[in-house]
Scaffold this motif. Structure first.
Motif, PDB file in Angstrom:
ATOM      1  N   ALA A  78      72.632  43.323 -10.759  1.00 38.49           N
ATOM      2  CA  ALA A  78      73.629  42.466 -11.403  1.00 38.49           C
ATOM      3  C   ALA A  78      74.095  41.380 -10.435  1.00 38.49           C
ATOM      4  N   GLU A 120      78.752  39.218 -12.803  1.00 36.76           N
ATOM      5  CA  GLU A 120      78.462  40.278 -13.763  1.00 36.76           C
ATOM      6  C   GLU A 120      78.940  41.629 -13.232  1.00 36.76           C
ATOM      7  N   ARG A 165      81.579  44.111 -15.035  1.00 37.79           N
ATOM      8  CA  ARG A 165      81.174  45.473 -15.387  1.00 37.79           C
ATOM      9  C   ARG A 165      82.027  46.510 -14.645  1.00 37.79           C
TER      10      ARG A 165
END
Length: 669
Positions: A125, A129, A133
């Motif tokens: 990622a 991101e 997350r």
């Protein structure tokens, strides 16, 4: 990755540690499997091989450890055939492990957000991101204020919050297998229940298989479909958890179950059963049954021929020649104990009058104790319970003079104690002693047990020379320490033996009151039973009183004469143990008791308390419990703090709801 393959299949696993040039077998032909979305429990005493099996499955063995035989398959993939690059991918994407102590699993120098984000960047990622997350991961584990938590360091979180963060990191990759190694041992009853509910919910969402390692058989009963019982690296019983715990067919399983205080049993009902002897030494060469030396059913055949793992029921197997007689295992005979009669008409041994303690944090007042008054009589055990942060340890430290109260006084034998232990006389110091939760940090690692005890006798009892040696031998005998143990250092001892040394040291000065601060929480059930029996025996012999702090309510009920319940530093309930446990209870006590998982199942439905414990720096107005109370009756709870009143003889409670109404409500719950 095969969709039909079990999430974990372990077959004839053999594992050895190389010690001083010799291979020592630690696991002996262990076989079990876990289906996708299912949970499997692994139980047994410390040193039986549970954590070693987990480390073998994830291939995190120390340098002197190696798998010498058998097979491990996770989601159809041969784990033992993985090369270094494939092994990194296996750790990154397929399997996760949550350890007992979340504090040691998190980097203290990095903020929580950085550590969770790393779990996602490893999976490819981007930074943005991973940040998004990370927030989603905390929401998934039911952390209400994820933005705040991401910006904190681990030490700024409670134990329950730390464990949720570790679980969030472990589930970042949606693993096929999640290994939980004693994940709730250090947590109080309500936080433990929340973590277990969280694991159950996430397991259902992700269809993840769980290997649950614990010495708490109540937790295993609640969480797992099947259970395996390990002893000396050998699987001695295996089957559906309900059947194994209801109808155990191996003497070792029977022994473990008998060690646990169950069904409201108390110390005046007699000693707890214990398992005699000790585990075999690491890698010992055992000819017959691995349990024969400790088994009351063992005969010559057991000592010569090892029994096979034989089917004894539907998917239930036992490794015992006498599995049909296991439930009739003879109990160890013990002399009757004459417990001291508690005379509450006389002057109390210890009294607390309006004890208040306010700490200063960043210029803000943080009340840890608020106007606590209580008494302990000679020969009595007062159990002290409540969630983490309720003030239990602060109360104990204030009584011992480690922490000076902001207001109020503590008395011993009717005389006011100086607020600091440095100002107390030798007689006052020897009268009040403590046994800590972790003997490792309480015992000097450089000194032998003999030197530790002799020093305590010199400091507390003022004796030396031959008299000290004689007293030390007598003390060691009372707590059943051998001459060999006296020559060893703490690092060479098991957890149970170290706790016996800590108890012997506390009794060196013939104390009148001993504070027991979580003395058995880190011990497995067999050692716990032995330590509880020892404390009861010493109480019967010495008429010593205990202030017993624990989050294990079954243990508290067994050993306590009366129970005190703390919440946000306030005493919410105080009364005889049977009255407090059997009810009617304060709503907070009711919630604590409902959160305890039991082996027998059934019992009351769990009462879920909404939200975390409020900050002590800004407690709610009125009744401090009203923000979480499932029985809140209205504005009076928000506006007026109820007084602590005697609602029935010797039973005190702080609640606006009349006791008869509580009795009616709790009878229909």
């Amino acid at each position: 990755m095969s969709a039909d393959a079990p999430a974990l299949a372990v077959s004839d696993l053999e594992l050895v540690y190389r010690v001083r040039g010799v291979d020592r077998r630690v696991l002996r032909g262990v076989t079990f499997e876990i289906e996708r979305g299912r949970s499997y429990g692994l139980v047994g005493e410390s040193g039986c091989g549970k954590s070693t099996a987990a480390l073998g499955i994830v291939r995190f063995l120390p340098r002197n450890g190696r798998i010498s035989g058998g097979a491990i398959s996770v989601a159809g993939r041969d784990v033992l055939a993985l090369g270094s690059r494939e092994l990194r991918e296996y750790h990154a994407r397929t399997v996760s492990m949550v350890y007992q102590n979340p504090g040691s699993a998190l980097n203290p120098s990095l903020k929580v957000g950085t550590q969770i984000a790393e779990a996602f960047t490893v999976l490819g990622a981007s930074r943005d991101e991973a940040s998004d997350r990370s927030r989603e991961a905390l929401v998934r584990v039911q952390i209400a204020d994820p933005g705040s938590v991401l910006g904190r360091y681990p030490h700024q979180l409670s134990g329950g919050m730390q464990q949720r963060v570790v679980i969030a990191m472990a589930l970042a990759k949606d693993p096929a297998l999640l290994i939980l190694d004693e994940p709730t041992t250090g947590l109080d009853a309500t936080v433990e229940a929340e973590v277990l509910d969280l694991v159950t919910q996430l397991q259902a969402e992700l269809d993840t298989a769980v290997l649950f390692i614990s010495h708490n058989l109540g937790v295993i009963s609640k969480m797992c479909g099947r259970v395996g019982v390990l002893y000396a690296g050998r699987l001695v019983e295996e089957g559906p958890v309900d059947e194994v715990l209801r109808d155990p067919r191996h003497p070792y399983t029977v022994g473990l179950l008998r060690c646990i205080p169950r069904g409201g049993v108390r110390k005046d009902h007699g000693r707890l059963d214990t398992i005699p002897g000790f585990l075999p030494s690491l890698g010992a060469d055992i000819a017959g049954c691995v349990y024969a030396d400790r088994c009351a059913l063992a005969d010559e055949r057991c000592r010569v021929d090892e029994p096979p793992l034989e089917t004894v029921g539907a998917r239930h197997a036992s490794r015992c020649w006498h599995h049909d007689r296991a439930r009739d295992l003879p109990r160890a005979e013990a002399a009757d104990l004459e417990l001291p009669k508690v005379d509450r008409v006389s002057t109390p041994l210890a009294e607390l009058h309006g004890l208040t303690k306010v700490f200063q944090q960043r210029g803000q007042d943080v009340p840890a104790l608020v106007d606590v008054s209580a008494a302990i009589w000679p020969g009595e055990t007062l159990g002290l319970v409540g969630e983490s942060g309720s003030g239990k340890t602060t109360l104990a430290r204030t009584l011992l003079g480690i922490v000076a109260p902001t207001a109020g006084t503590a008395h011993l034998d009717g005389r006011e104690l100086p607020v600091r232990y440095q100002k107390r006389s030798r007689e006052e110091l020897r009268a009040l002693q403590i046994v800590f939760q972790n003997p490792d940090s309480a015992l000097n690692r450089r000194h032998s047990v003999r030197r530790i005890l002799l020093r305590s006798l010199r400091k507390l009892a003022g004796v030396g020379g031959a008299d000290a040696e004689a007293r030390m031998q007598d003390l060691a005998g009372r707590v059943r320490l051998t001459e060999r143990t006296l020559t060893q250092k703490p690092v060479q001892l098991s957890g149970g033996l170290k706790q016996r040394v800590a108890i012997a040291r506390a009794f060196a000065g013939e104390p009148k009151l001993v504070v027991c601060d979580e003395p058995t929480s880190a011990l497995d059930v067999s050692v716990q039973a032995a330590i509880l029996n020892l404390l009861v025996e010493l109480q019967a012999e010495k008429r010593v009183a205990y202030l017993f702090i624990s989050h294990d309510l079954g243990v508290v009920r067994y050993i306590s004469d009366r129970i005190a319940v703390l919440y946000l530093g306030r005493l919410q309930e105080l009364g005889p143990a049977d009255v407090v446990f059997d009810g009617p209870h304060h709503p907070y006590t009711e919630a604590l008791l409902s959160a305890v998982p039991t082996i027998d199942g059934g019992g009351r439905d769990r009462i879920k308390l909404e939200g975390d414990v409020p900050s002590a720096a800004s407690p709610p107005s009125g009744c401090v419990f009203h923000t979480r109370c499932p029985r809140k009756v209205g504005a009076i709870c928000e506006e007026q703090e109820p007084p602590l009143v005697e609602v029935e003889p010797e039973h005190h409670m702080r609640c606006h709801i009349p006791i008869e109404e509580l009795r009616r409500l709790q009878a229909i719950a």
